[in-house]
Design a protein around this motif. Structure first.
Motif, mmCIF file in Angstrom:
data_model
loop_
_atom_site.group_PDB
_atom_site.id
_atom_site.type_symbol
_atom_site.label_atom_id
_atom_site.label_comp_id
_atom_site.label_asym_id
_atom_site.label_seq_id
_atom_site.Cartn_x
_atom_site.Cartn_y
_atom_site.Cartn_z
ATOM 1 N N GLY A 1 -26.761 30.225 -8.418
ATOM 2 C CA GLY A 1 -26.551 30.202 -9.994
ATOM 3 C C GLY A 1 -27.799 31.600 -9.589
ATOM 4 N N SER A 2 -27.792 32.020 -11.275
ATOM 5 C CA SER A 2 -29.409 33.095 -11.247
ATOM 6 C C SER A 2 -30.375 32.652 -11.496
ATOM 7 N N GLY A 3 -31.513 32.694 -11.782
ATOM 8 C CA GLY A 3 -32.595 32.827 -12.457
ATOM 9 C C GLY A 3 -33.976 33.027 -11.465
ATOM 10 N N ASP A 4 -35.554 32.906 -12.229
ATOM 11 C CA ASP A 4 -36.181 33.992 -11.197
ATOM 12 C C ASP A 4 -36.975 33.140 -9.876
ATOM 13 N N ASN A 5 -37.431 34.316 -9.500
ATOM 14 C CA ASN A 5 -37.712 33.813 -8.391
ATOM 15 C C ASN A 5 -39.129 32.686 -8.275
ATOM 16 N N LEU A 6 -39.850 32.126 -7.648
ATOM 17 C CA LEU A 6 -40.703 31.420 -7.913
ATOM 18 C C LEU A 6 -41.941 31.849 -6.643
ATOM 19 N N ALA A 7 -43.125 31.206 -6.918
ATOM 20 C CA ALA A 7 -44.579 31.339 -5.989
ATOM 21 C C ALA A 7 -44.910 30.165 -6.225
ATOM 22 N N ILE A 8 -44.957 29.356 -5.134
ATOM 23 C CA ILE A 8 -45.627 27.889 -5.594
ATOM 24 C C ILE A 8 -46.807 27.514 -4.501
ATOM 25 N N ASN A 9 -48.299 27.252 -5.234
ATOM 26 C CA ASN A 9 -49.478 26.972 -3.921
ATOM 27 C C ASN A 9 -49.526 26.201 -4.453
ATOM 28 N N PHE A 10 -49.338 24.846 -3.622
ATOM 29 C CA PHE A 10 -49.981 22.895 -4.229
ATOM 30 C C PHE A 10 -51.381 23.325 -2.554
ATOM 31 N N VAL A 11 -52.160 22.806 -3.479
ATOM 32 C CA VAL A 11 -53.035 21.694 -2.613
ATOM 33 C C VAL A 11 -53.996 20.382 -3.021
ATOM 34 N N PHE A 12 -53.764 19.700 -1.430
ATOM 35 C CA PHE A 12 -53.801 18.901 -1.225
ATOM 36 C C PHE A 12 -54.732 18.264 -1.178
ATOM 37 N N GLU A 13 -55.188 16.891 -1.344
ATOM 38 C CA GLU A 13 -56.191 15.964 -0.503
ATOM 39 C C GLU A 13 -56.135 14.557 0.452
ATOM 40 N N LYS A 14 -56.141 14.794 1.514
ATOM 41 C CA LYS A 14 -55.821 13.379 1.810
ATOM 42 C C LYS A 14 -56.754 12.474 1.663
ATOM 43 N N THR A 15 -55.488 11.387 1.162
ATOM 44 C CA THR A 15 -55.777 9.389 0.568
ATOM 45 C C THR A 15 -54.612 8.686 1.800
ATOM 46 N N SER A 16 -54.690 7.797 0.613
ATOM 47 C CA SER A 16 -54.649 6.639 1.527
ATOM 48 C C SER A 16 -53.695 6.065 0.876
ATOM 49 N N GLY A 17 -52.198 5.472 0.547
ATOM 50 C CA GLY A 17 -51.249 5.497 -0.524
ATOM 51 C C GLY A 17 -49.818 4.686 0.338
ATOM 52 N N THR A 18 -48.801 4.047 -1.008
ATOM 53 C CA THR A 18 -48.259 3.472 -0.631
ATOM 54 C C THR A 18 -46.714 4.406 -0.336
ATOM 55 N N PRO A 19 -46.277 3.881 0.783
ATOM 56 C CA PRO A 19 -44.754 4.955 1.013
ATOM 57 C C PRO A 19 -43.542 4.744 -0.004
ATOM 58 N N PHE A 20 -42.677 6.022 -0.308
ATOM 59 C CA PHE A 20 -41.766 6.214 -1.189
ATOM 60 C C PHE A 20 -40.537 6.065 0.138
ATOM 61 N N LEU A 21 -40.092 5.148 -0.704
ATOM 62 C CA LEU A 21 -38.367 4.525 0.752
ATOM 63 C C LEU A 21 -36.937 5.336 -0.251
ATOM 64 N N GLU A 22 -37.334 6.488 0.271
ATOM 65 C CA GLU A 22 -35.589 7.175 -0.760
ATOM 66 C C GLU A 22 -34.306 6.851 0.688
ATOM 67 N N LEU A 23 -34.515 6.969 1.835
ATOM 68 C CA LEU A 23 -33.319 6.987 1.979
ATOM 69 C C LEU A 23 -32.449 5.617 2.696
ATOM 70 N N LYS A 24 -31.618 5.243 3.274
ATOM 71 C CA LYS A 24 -30.706 3.876 3.625
ATOM 72 C C LYS A 24 -31.965 2.964 4.398
ATOM 73 N N ASP A 25 -31.696 2.075 3.689
ATOM 74 C CA ASP A 25 -32.751 0.442 4.058
ATOM 75 C C ASP A 25 -32.754 1.115 5.972
ATOM 76 N N ASN A 26 -31.170 1.179 6.472
ATOM 77 C CA ASN A 26 -31.061 1.348 8.152
ATOM 78 C C ASN A 26 -32.058 1.541 8.998
ATOM 79 N N ALA A 27 -32.381 2.899 8.285
ATOM 80 C CA ALA A 27 -33.185 3.992 8.665
ATOM 81 C C ALA A 27 -34.580 3.515 8.790
ATOM 82 N N TYR A 28 -35.613 2.873 8.144
ATOM 83 C CA TYR A 28 -36.245 1.709 8.802
ATOM 84 C C TYR A 28 -36.545 0.879 9.700
#
Length: 440
Positions: free
Chosen positions: A83-110
């Motif tokens: 389809g149609s749409g404007d092009n986008l420019a992304i710039n995301f700046v991150f800082e390292k931290t601790s965290g909990t995983p978000f699991l989106e794959l099927k269970d047997n992947a882990y």
């Protein structure tokens, strides 16, 4: 869009030498995928003139995981998949931290269910929203807005299987744009990022910021052969220079490259834990002239496997060289002056891997200096080592606006912003890539 399903294959993480500029690709589904794939960015209820699914324009998407040991930067140009749409420019700046995983794959992947993906090996980052942006190339008018993480998946996760679409090395996160923040008209627009990450050659900073590059301390990576983390190392003269290890105070180091000259300026202060001498602060004003004949071979300070001739990504044939202009260069502090002279056998060299401490984009040089006391007597002569990484500064804010239209979701989860009917975007302008170097 068409969803491609492939057999799950463990793709090893990229070697450290290419983590300064990982190529970013859309994440396709494999047989562990729970939802649709083949997109890098997916909008829920996209605004008018913005497509629902995007991919990175070839050769523009990069994720820097190495330049800043405590952060990451994602940049690139995004184009609509269908389809149609404007092009986008992304710039995301991150800082390292601790965290909990978000699991989106099927269970047997882990690994907990007999698979190969171990979320304990993932790295997590929080978004620095005040210096991050997603900008449409359409005609945008000024309206306040912000970008942030989305409730439910508040961290950007990186690792094998972390993209949520396949068990390859990748990354994912849920994000939102808040339009007219802190007002009664505030509107949130949500989108997902799902990407695969591969090795690439880090590009230099774009020409648009070569006159205002930040000179940051060059921290070591796995290819360093010596210690790092400082910008200037002075040898000898403990009375005046203390231990001789200095960094640019308050991020003041700047490099301008134009008209065949390189100008390095800033305020030096002693690195923490390494006392200064008589003078605690030095003002740097160094001018270098470009040369096509440095007179000596490139000075290779990294381990051999960092270089192209040994399978690495650092190519010394792409480097630029500069000679110090002693009549236009000084380092001064409290009436004392350090006068610069010959190169000690190594002119300033600039390029990928040139900081001598890592494979990011940087510069290094060996210089002779003479210490001139306030009474104009020369008290000491010795050598100076410069090791800096170079990256673009944080850009000024820009603002813009688009008008929304609703669209159904096909990413595998419900649209959290179904009540949104009007959308206005104003974002921070694109910060250019460190080609690799965001060592702060």
């Amino acid at each position: 869009s068409t969803t491609t399903t492939t057999t799950g294959t463990n793709i090893p993480p990229p070697p450290e030498q290419c983590k300064t500029a990982l190529a970013v690709l859309s994440a396709p589904c494999d047989n562990f995928c729970n939802t649709s794939g083949n997109h890098a960015l997916y909008f829920f209820s996209p605004p008018q003139n913005i497509a629902q699914q995007y991919e990175f324009q070839q050769g523009t998407g990069f994720l820097d995981l190495s330049s800043n040991p405590n952060g990451a930067t994602l940049i690139g140009n995004l184009v609509p998949i269908v389809g149609s749409g404007d092009n986008l420019a992304i710039n995301f700046v991150f800082e390292k931290t601790s965290g909990t995983p978000f699991l989106e794959l099927k269970d047997n992947a882990y690994v907990s269910n007999g698979g190969t993906i171990d979320p304990h090996s993932w790295t997590y980052y929080t978004l620095l929203k005040n210096v991050s942006s997603l900008v449409s190339t359409g005609a945008l008018s000024s309206t306040p807005s912000s970008v942030d993480v989305q409730t439910g998946m508040v961290l950007f996760q990186v690792g094998d299987g972390a993209n949520g679409k396949n068990i390859g090395y990748g990354a994912s996160g849920w994000f939102k744009l808040t339009l007219n923040p802190n007002t009664a008209n505030a509107v949130d627009v949500f989108f997902d990022i799902n990407i695969n990450l591969n090795c690439s050659t880090p590009p230099p900073p774009p020409s648009s910021c070569l006159t205002q590059l930040v000179a940051a301390p060059a921290h070591v990576d796995s290819f360093a052969t010596n210690t790092g983390g400082v910008s200037f190392s002075f040898f000898g003269n403990a009375d005046v220079l203390g231990e001789g290890l200095f960094i640019f105070a308050n991020d003041s180091g700047r490099v301008s490259i134009q008209n065949n000259q390189l100008h390095l300026t800033g305020t030096l202060t002693a690195e923490a834990g390494h006392p200064s001498g008589t003078v605690s602060t030095w003002l740097v004003n160094l001018l270098f002239d470009a040369t096509n004949n440095p007179g000596v071979p490139p000075h290779l300070q990294l381990t051999p496997n960092a270089y192209k001739s040994n399978g690495g990504i650092v190519d010394p044939t792409t480097w630029s060289f500069y000679f110090i202009n002693p009549n236009a260069s000084t380092i001064t502090g409290d009436g004392w002056t350090l006068k610069l002279s010959t190169q000690m056998g190594m002119p300033l060299q600039v390029g990928i891997g040139d900081s001598g401490k890592n494979v990011g984009w940087g510069a290094s040089a060996w210089l002779d200096y003479a210490v001139v006391a306030p009474n104009n007597t020369i008290t000491y002569t010795s050598g100076l080592d410069i090791n800096v990484n170079l990256h673009c500064p944080i850009a000024e804010l820009t603002q813009g606006q688009v008008t929304p239209t609703s669209a159904s979701s096909s990413s595998g989860r419900s649209d959290p912003s179904s009540s949104a009917s009007t959308l206005t975007i104003s974002l921070i302008s694109l910060i250019a890539l460190v080609s690799a170097a965001l060592f702060l």
